[in-house]
Design an enzyme around this catalytic site. Structure first.
Site, PDB file in Angstrom:
ATOM      1  N   ASN A   8     -15.904 -39.647  76.569  1.00  0.00           N
ATOM      2  CA  ASN A   8     -16.519 -39.941  77.862  1.00  0.00           C
ATOM      3  C   ASN A   8     -17.489 -41.092  77.616  1.00  0.00           C
ATOM      4  OD1 ASN A   8     -17.886 -40.049  80.274  1.00  0.00           O
ATOM      5  ND2 ASN A   8     -18.253 -37.840  80.408  1.00  0.00           N
ATOM      6  N   LYS A  15     -20.001 -39.945  74.764  1.00  0.00           N
ATOM      7  CA  LYS A  15     -19.951 -38.520  74.447  1.00  0.00           C
ATOM      8  C   LYS A  15     -18.552 -38.218  73.949  1.00  0.00           C
ATOM      9  CE  LYS A  15     -22.135 -37.063  78.368  1.00  0.00           C
ATOM     10  NZ  LYS A  15     -22.265 -36.169  79.506  1.00  0.00           N
ATOM     11  N   ARG A  66     -12.132 -40.093  79.868  1.00  0.00           N
ATOM     12  CA  ARG A  66     -12.547 -39.956  81.250  1.00  0.00           C
ATOM     13  C   ARG A  66     -12.640 -41.356  81.848  1.00  0.00           C
ATOM     14  NH1 ARG A  66     -18.347 -39.151  83.833  1.00  0.00           N
ATOM     15  NH2 ARG A  66     -17.636 -38.753  85.949  1.00  0.00           N
ATOM     16  N   HIS A 155     -15.133 -36.253  90.744  1.00  0.00           N
ATOM     17  CA  HIS A 155     -15.216 -34.927  90.087  1.00  0.00           C
ATOM     18  C   HIS A 155     -13.862 -34.230  90.051  1.00  0.00           C
ATOM     19  CE1 HIS A 155     -19.733 -34.852  91.323  1.00  0.00           C
ATOM     20  NE2 HIS A 155     -19.635 -35.155  90.046  1.00  0.00           N
ATOM     21  N   LEU A 184     -21.993 -28.903  91.685  1.00  0.00           N
ATOM     22  CA  LEU A 184     -23.392 -29.299  91.878  1.00  0.00           C
ATOM     23  C   LEU A 184     -24.058 -29.610  90.549  1.00  0.00           C
ATOM     24  CD1 LEU A 184     -24.347 -26.504  94.478  1.00  0.00           C
ATOM     25  CD2 LEU A 184     -23.353 -28.766  94.930  1.00  0.00           C
ATOM     26  N   GLY A 185     -23.962 -30.862  90.117  1.00  0.00           N
ATOM     27  CA  GLY A 185     -24.650 -31.308  88.901  1.00  0.00           C
ATOM     28  C   GLY A 185     -25.727 -32.291  89.307  1.00  0.00           C
ATOM     29  N   ARG A 216     -29.348 -39.510  94.227  1.00  0.00           N
ATOM     30  CA  ARG A 216     -28.573 -40.207  95.272  1.00  0.00           C
ATOM     31  C   ARG A 216     -28.785 -39.546  96.628  1.00  0.00           C
ATOM     32  NH1 ARG A 216     -22.981 -39.765  92.117  1.00  0.00           N
ATOM     33  NH2 ARG A 216     -24.101 -39.642  90.149  1.00  0.00           N
ATOM     34  N   ASP A 256     -34.780 -33.327  89.055  1.00  0.00           N
ATOM     35  CA  ASP A 256     -34.190 -32.199  88.331  1.00  0.00           C
ATOM     36  C   ASP A 256     -34.367 -30.914  89.143  1.00  0.00           C
ATOM     37  OD1 ASP A 256     -33.527 -31.515  85.117  1.00  0.00           O
ATOM     38  OD2 ASP A 256     -34.298 -29.845  86.331  1.00  0.00           O
ATOM     39  N   GLY A 304     -24.125 -27.760  86.617  1.00  0.00           N
ATOM     40  CA  GLY A 304     -25.480 -27.319  86.269  1.00  0.00           C
ATOM     41  C   GLY A 304     -26.176 -26.470  87.319  1.00  0.00           C
ATOM     42  N   GLY A 306     -24.816 -25.315  90.297  1.00  0.00           N
ATOM     43  CA  GLY A 306     -23.917 -24.276  90.817  1.00  0.00           C
ATOM     44  C   GLY A 306     -23.774 -23.093  89.881  1.00  0.00           C
ATOM     45  N   GLU A 307     -23.756 -23.365  88.568  1.00  0.00           N
ATOM     46  CA  GLU A 307     -23.571 -22.287  87.592  1.00  0.00           C
ATOM     47  C   GLU A 307     -24.844 -21.510  87.329  1.00  0.00           C
ATOM     48  OE1 GLU A 307     -21.857 -24.060  84.029  1.00  0.00           O
ATOM     49  OE2 GLU A 307     -20.460 -25.194  85.296  1.00  0.00           O
ATOM     50  N   ASN A 308     -25.995 -22.199  87.443  1.00  0.00           N
ATOM     51  CA  ASN A 308     -27.246 -21.598  86.978  1.00  0.00           C
ATOM     52  C   ASN A 308     -28.248 -21.223  88.052  1.00  0.00           C
ATOM     53  OD1 ASN A 308     -26.738 -21.872  84.057  1.00  0.00           O
ATOM     54  ND2 ASN A 308     -26.724 -24.053  84.544  1.00  0.00           N
ATOM     55  N   GLU A 358     -14.807 -29.983  81.779  1.00  0.00           N
ATOM     56  CA  GLU A 358     -14.053 -31.207  82.013  1.00  0.00           C
ATOM     57  C   GLU A 358     -13.373 -31.705  80.740  1.00  0.00           C
ATOM     58  OE1 GLU A 358     -17.711 -32.377  84.307  1.00  0.00           O
ATOM     59  OE2 GLU A 358     -16.290 -33.711  85.275  1.00  0.00           O
TER      60      GLU A 358
HETATM   61  P1  ADP Z   1     -24.362 -33.777  85.152  1.00  0.00           P
HETATM   62  O1  ADP Z   1     -23.920 -34.097  86.535  1.00  0.00           O
HETATM   63  O2  ADP Z   1     -25.266 -34.832  84.579  1.00  0.00           O
HETATM   64  O3  ADP Z   1     -23.268 -33.311  84.227  1.00  0.00           O
HETATM   65  P2  ADP Z   1     -25.235 -30.986  85.101  1.00  0.00           P
HETATM   66  O4  ADP Z   1     -23.945 -30.429  85.592  1.00  0.00           O
HETATM   67  O5  ADP Z   1     -25.632 -30.669  83.707  1.00  0.00           O
HETATM   68  O6  ADP Z   1     -25.359 -32.535  85.334  1.00  0.00           O
HETATM   69  O7  ADP Z   1     -26.386 -30.458  86.096  1.00  0.00           O
HETATM   70  C1  ADP Z   1     -27.709 -30.852  85.925  1.00  0.00           C
HETATM   71  C2  ADP Z   1     -28.553 -30.184  87.009  1.00  0.00           C
HETATM   72  O8  ADP Z   1     -28.467 -28.759  86.840  1.00  0.00           O
HETATM   73  C3  ADP Z   1     -30.038 -30.533  86.923  1.00  0.00           C
HETATM   74  O9  ADP Z   1     -30.537 -30.818  88.214  1.00  0.00           O
HETATM   75  C4  ADP Z   1     -30.652 -29.246  86.400  1.00  0.00           C
HETATM   76  O10 ADP Z   1     -31.976 -29.071  86.827  1.00  0.00           O
HETATM   77  C5  ADP Z   1     -29.750 -28.213  87.041  1.00  0.00           C
HETATM   78  N1  ADP Z   1     -29.924 -26.898  86.435  1.00  0.00           N
HETATM   79  C6  ADP Z   1     -29.606 -26.502  85.179  1.00  0.00           C
HETATM   80  N2  ADP Z   1     -30.004 -25.223  84.978  1.00  0.00           N
HETATM   81  C7  ADP Z   1     -30.586 -24.803  86.127  1.00  0.00           C
HETATM   82  C8  ADP Z   1     -31.207 -23.593  86.577  1.00  0.00           C
HETATM   83  N3  ADP Z   1     -31.311 -22.519  85.784  1.00  0.00           N
HETATM   84  N4  ADP Z   1     -31.690 -23.546  87.838  1.00  0.00           N
HETATM   85  C9  ADP Z   1     -31.603 -24.616  88.659  1.00  0.00           C
HETATM   86  N5  ADP Z   1     -31.027 -25.777  88.302  1.00  0.00           N
HETATM   87  C10 ADP Z   1     -30.530 -25.877  87.061  1.00  0.00           C
END
Ligand code: ADP
Length: 371
Positions: A8, A15, A66, A155, A184-185, A216, A256, A304, A306-308, A358
């Site tokens: 990537n 990466k 990529r 994506h 949602l990253g 953005r 962030d 990031g 969406g998962e967390n 990915e």
């Molecule tokens: P990229 O698009 O650069 O690959 P990621 O998929 O890693 O990014 O997502 C990064 C985003 O995920 C950041 O805004 C980060 O704050 C958010 N994130 C990661 N962990 C958490 C969490 N536990 N709660 C809320 N947001 C999170």
């Protein structure tokens, strides 16, 4: 062992990951950063040489790259030839920040690994199934044709992976599923997927349209650009503002999501507003895509945020029991790295969390492309 080497390549970093093709496990990986800066690799070719040294005597069967923009030309992963390189270079007009960097990675890899096939996997390819009604901008048709102005979507590699993984989790064939997937990253988009095919997606000709993102703006009235232009903003000013200093960063002063959610919880009004706008936009698209698909079997969250972020998932589907969407608060709040169901047993529409991968998807498609 049969391995795929996944690359990537961005403007200032490469990466990489080495994937075992049979077990689909990530064996090793790394990142070379600050390419072009003093004290770091002078260019992509040198960065690739340092990665090559790290790989030792590893002989991957394929190198998967990529590539952000495949325009209307590339509908699937494609074996790299000189003609394909030239096409990716032509498409740089549509993705001036990304495609040249992706191409630098391809050229460096072809030079460093003579004889190993290279495959380009495009972020846009998954969305080539969009119909004209979904991809056409209502502007002068001649201008649109001449300048390739249409929705492409991004994506796609993530959507490809996540939709298949979601079908597996639900124990149903992808062909009969209607899915709404939120990626949602830092960049963020959402896609309506019918039977495994993208039918609508929130990013457009560029990755600027749609949801609010880390830096953005997402959707806005194009008239704002004329208004600011008349007030003295140049094109580069506007580009920088909308791509790099808008979104969460613009509204809350921090791009962030973790920090913004913490600040909002501590009573910061700007952070609270940023979250409200972010969630409002997610719900806007959820509504639109439920109608576009005629209902959904599952709403899926990945990447990031969406998962967390349990609060983000909860806000997206809050109060939608009347639509058959019921989150299970306990399941939603539980921390896990697994693909999982976070809706109640009785929820007509399942809500899923699917960690994206990915690199693995690029490996799979690269292996498939070389037969
Ligand atoms: P990229 O698009 O650069 O690959 P990621 O998929 O890693 O990014 O997502 C990064 C985003 O995920 C950041 O805004 C980060 O704050 C958010 N994130 C990661 N962990 C958490 C969490 N536990 N709660 C809320 N947001 C999170």
């Amino acid at each position: 062992m049969t391995t795929a080497f996944i690359v990537n390549s961005g403007s200032s970093s490469i990466k990489w990951e080495l994937v075992d093709v049979e077990t689909e496990q990530r064996l090793r990986g790394g990142i070379v950063e600050r390419i072009g800066e003093t004290g770091a690799a002078v260019d992509h070719e040198h960065a690739m040489e340092s990665i090559l040294a790290e790989l030792g005597d590893e002989h991957p069967v394929v190198i998967g790259h990529r590539v952000v923009h495949g325009g209307s030309e590339f509908t699937s992963a494609t074996l790299v030839t000189d003609e394909v390189e030239a096409a990716i270079e032509r498409l740089s007009a549509l993705a001036p920040l990304h495609n040249p960097a992706n191409l630098a990675g391809i050229r460096a890899a072809r030079a460093a690994f003579p004889g190993v096939p290279n495959v380009a996997v495009f972020d846009t390819a998954f969305h080539q199934s969009l119909q004209p009604a979904a991809y056409t901008y209502a502007i002068d048709a001649e201008v649109a044709a001449e300048h390739h102005v249409r929705r492409y979507g991004f994506h796609g590699t993530s959507y490809h992976y996540v939709s298949r993984r979601a079908a597996k989790l639900l124990g149903r064939p992808l062909e009969e599923l209607k899915l709404i997937v939120f990626h949602l990253g830092n960049g963020a988009s959402v896609t309506a997927i019918d039977g495994g095919r993208s039918v609508d997606t929130s990013m457009g000709m560029t990755p600027l349209e749609g949801l609010m993102m880390g830096t953005r703006s997402g959707d806005l009235d194009a008239g704002i650009l004329f208004h600011l232009g008349r007030a003295g903003f140049s094109l580069p000013d506007l580009d920088t503002m909308l791509n790099r200093s808008s979104g969460l960063l613009g509204v809350a002063g921090n791009g962030d999501m973790r920090d913004v959610q913490a600040a909002a919880a501590a009573g910061d009004a700007a952070a609270r507003l940023a979250l409200d706008v972010y969630y409002h936009r997610l719900r806007h698209y959820l509504g639109a895509y439920l109608v576009a698909l005629g209902g959904a079997d599952a709403v899926v969250f990945t990447a990031g945020v969406g998962e967390n972020s349990a609060p983000t998932r909860a806000a997206t589907v809050a109060g939608l029991g009347w639509l058959g969407i019921e989150l299970d608060a306990f399941a939603n709040n539980r921390n896990s790295r697994d693909a999982r169901i976070v809706s109640t047993n009785g929820s007509r529409v399942a809500v899923l969390v699917i960690p994206t991968n990915e690199e693995l998807e690029i490996a799979r498609q690269s292996v498939a492309a070389i037969g």
